[in-house]
Design a protein around this motif. Structure first.
Motif, PDB file in Angstrom:
ATOM      1  N   ALA A 282      13.538   6.881   1.369  1.00  0.00           N
ATOM      2  CA  ALA A 282      12.960   8.185   1.709  1.00  0.00           C
ATOM      3  C   ALA A 282      11.634   8.436   1.005  1.00  0.00           C
ATOM      4  N   ASP A 283      11.522   8.004  -0.270  1.00  0.00           N
ATOM      5  CA  ASP A 283      10.377   8.402  -1.084  1.00  0.00           C
ATOM      6  C   ASP A 283       9.320   7.324  -1.269  1.00  0.00           C
ATOM      7  N   VAL A 284       9.737   6.055  -1.363  1.00  0.00           N
ATOM      8  CA  VAL A 284       8.798   5.002  -1.747  1.00  0.00           C
ATOM      9  C   VAL A 284       8.307   4.183  -0.557  1.00  0.00           C
ATOM     10  N   LEU A 285       9.192   3.839   0.372  1.00  0.00           N
ATOM     11  CA  LEU A 285       8.755   3.023   1.498  1.00  0.00           C
ATOM     12  C   LEU A 285       7.592   3.657   2.261  1.00  0.00           C
ATOM     13  N   PRO A 286       7.607   4.968   2.512  1.00  0.00           N
ATOM     14  CA  PRO A 286       6.444   5.551   3.194  1.00  0.00           C
ATOM     15  C   PRO A 286       5.155   5.417   2.375  1.00  0.00           C
TER      16      PRO A 286
END
Length: 291
Positions: A282-286
């Motif tokens: 949710a937080d890092v891949l984008p």
């Protein structure tokens, strides 16, 4: 930077299916499984074949790339394996990547009566060369010390042209030469190390050596993807969100285009929390995609 996840083939499909679907939903670019008869500390536990597992994964996903990490000549012959690869490429509608390596000296090499005769690297070189021919030519003849092919047919050919991609695992000079010649991508596990800092220094050294090999044969670095198996490091990549962010940042600084991590397990190797995986997704891949 693209990110992939490795899902070990240790669960019955009613449990495994949701992981493959979730990998796509989380936004991973690629998902992999091990191609072994059995693996290290998990050799006495449940274990399923890579090809049927990836076939099932191809049917229940639509976008994510799928692959072996990695197939080897320890228990495979290039002729029947090429047919299986053609089928995977077709069923996945061109989403399959062959991760391929020389194979270790562990269970896979022993279970069929001992390591194959001759040079492990020699077998690997021939295995990749033969697969390259089998997947690009309508008929193939090949004469090697370890493998021979007589008038093998390859219809209908790959969906991906001129053939499906090879991501070649290589740490030593001979394997790096194979990766530089045949690879769409190169993947490294880094050095054997007990210390995280030493491992990263070793990864940097191996990356420099691979760039030197590319320069030696006159291949531009931008024509091949650089993959890092992050969980060969002594510290598991998904121990926490900030730790994963640090791992990804270090990999990017070294010029890696792709990072591979492992789905958290309840205990033992790759032990971790799926809650961390969800937060990373949710937080890092984008951030990695934007970066």
């Amino acid at each position: 930077m693209r990110t992939g996840i490795v899902i070990l083939p240790e669960h019955r499909w009613w449990m495994a299916e949701h992981k493959w679907k979730a990998a796509e939903e989380y936004g991973f670019h690629h998902a992999w499984t091990y191609d072994h008869v059995g693996w290290r500390s998990l050799v006495d536990g449940p274990w399923f074949g890579a090809v049927p597992t990836l076939t099932a994964a191809a049917v229940v996903t639509r976008r994510i790339r799928l692959g072996t990490l990695v197939a080897s000549p320890n228990f495979r012959h290039p002729v029947p394996f090429a047919r299986e690869l053609l089928a995977l490429d077709d069923i996945s509608d061109g989403r399959f990547t062959l991760g391929v390596g020389a194979g270790g000296r562990g269970h896979d090499a022993q279970v069929m009566g001992g390591p194959p005769a001759g040079s492990r690297q020699g077998r690997f070189e021939e295995f990749v060369a033969a697969l390259d021919l089998l997947l690009t030519r309508p008929r193939t003849n090949f004469d090697g010390e370890h493998f021979r092919v007589r008038d093998a047919r390859s219809a209908p050919g790959c969906v991906q042209q001129p053939r499906l991609p090879f991501v070649v695992a290589a740490n030593g000079p001979r394997a790096m030469a194979v990766a530089a010649k045949y690879g769409t991508g190169w993947i490294t596990t880094g050095p054997e190390a007990d210390d995280e800092g030493a491992w990263w220094r070793g990864v940097a050294e191996l990356t420099d050596r691979f760039r030197e090999e590319l320069a030696r044969i006159g291949r531009a670095e931008g024509t091949i993807d650089l993959h890092l198996n992050a969980d060969s490091c002594p510290v598991y990549s998904l121990t926490g969100v900030e730790h994963f962010r640090d791992v990804a940042g270090r990999a990017r600084e070294l010029g890696f285009t792709d990072l591979a991590v492992h789905w958290p397990r309840a205990d033992g190797v790759f032990a971790g929390s799926e809650a961390v995986l969800e937060r990373v997704a949710a937080d890092v891949l984008p951030e990695l995609v934007r970066g």
